[in-house]
Scaffold this motif. Structure first.
Motif, short mmCIF file in Angstrom:
data_model
loop_
_atom_site.label_atom_id
_atom_site.label_comp_id
_atom_site.label_asym_id
_atom_site.label_seq_id
_atom_site.Cartn_x
_atom_site.Cartn_y
_atom_site.Cartn_z
N THR A 32 18.24 19.03 -17.12
CA THR A 32 18.98 19.26 -18.49
C THR A 32 17.76 18.12 -19.00
N SER A 33 16.80 17.89 -19.94
CA SER A 33 16.35 17.29 -21.15
C SER A 33 17.17 16.02 -21.32
N TYR A 53 22.25 21.80 -0.75
CA TYR A 53 21.71 20.64 -1.11
C TYR A 53 22.52 19.87 -2.19
N ARG A 54 23.48 18.58 -2.38
CA ARG A 54 24.51 17.69 -3.39
C ARG A 54 23.61 16.90 -3.87
N LEU A 55 22.90 16.75 -4.44
CA LEU A 55 21.96 15.27 -5.28
C LEU A 55 22.56 14.96 -6.24
N ALA A 56 22.59 13.12 -6.68
CA ALA A 56 22.53 12.61 -7.70
C ALA A 56 20.80 11.85 -8.02
N CYS A 57 20.65 12.16 -9.21
CA CYS A 57 19.31 11.26 -9.74
C CYS A 57 19.70 10.48 -11.00
N VAL A 109 21.62 8.76 -16.06
CA VAL A 109 22.10 9.88 -14.93
C VAL A 109 21.63 11.42 -15.08
N LEU A 110 20.39 12.26 -14.70
CA LEU A 110 20.18 13.20 -14.92
C LEU A 110 19.90 14.36 -13.95
N VAL A 148 15.01 15.87 -13.59
CA VAL A 148 14.63 15.83 -12.24
C VAL A 148 14.69 17.23 -12.77
N VAL A 149 13.75 17.83 -11.64
CA VAL A 149 13.58 19.32 -11.49
C VAL A 149 13.00 19.25 -9.31
#
Length: 115
Positions: free
Chosen positions: A20-21, A104-108, A5-6, A94-95
């Protein structure tokens, strides 16, 4: 494929997100692919542009590896992409760039696997 998860998708975002890296999932060999997934559950701004970047360390010179399709007002949209290796960079983030008030709500997430 084991995913990492990013961005967990637990926070409403209203401005640019620079994640975060992380060193997971690591480098991608020539026989592997980098997989990325984006899930948007709230979309009320004008546009959302999301990329996955890599770097060897520190993100002084990041490289965009995956660019997801631009999101407008579609909620619960799921976007997936894959990129062939080799990718020797071993740090990921993630950027997300937003236009409009949002939120916006996002999961990556990303993962590395064979075809």
């Amino acid at each position: 494929i084991r995913g990492y998860v990013l961005e967990p998708g637990t926070t409403n975002r209203t401005s640019t997100l620079t994640g975060t890296s992380t060193s997971k999932p690591g480098a991608v060999s020539a026989s592997q692919y980098l997989y990325g997934i984006l899930h948007v559950t709230i979309a009320s701004g004008t546009t959302l542009d999301v990329v996955i970047q890599s770097d060897i360390s520190g993100f002084g010179t990041p490289t965009t590896r995956i660019t997801f399709a631009q999101v407008t007002t579609s909620i619960t949209a799921i976007y997936a992409a894959r990129v062939a290796g080799p990718i020797t960079d071993d740090f990921w983030r993630v950027v997300a760039t937003m236009v409009g008030a949002g939120p916006y709500r996002l999961a990556c997430a990303v993962g590395v696997g064979s075809a």
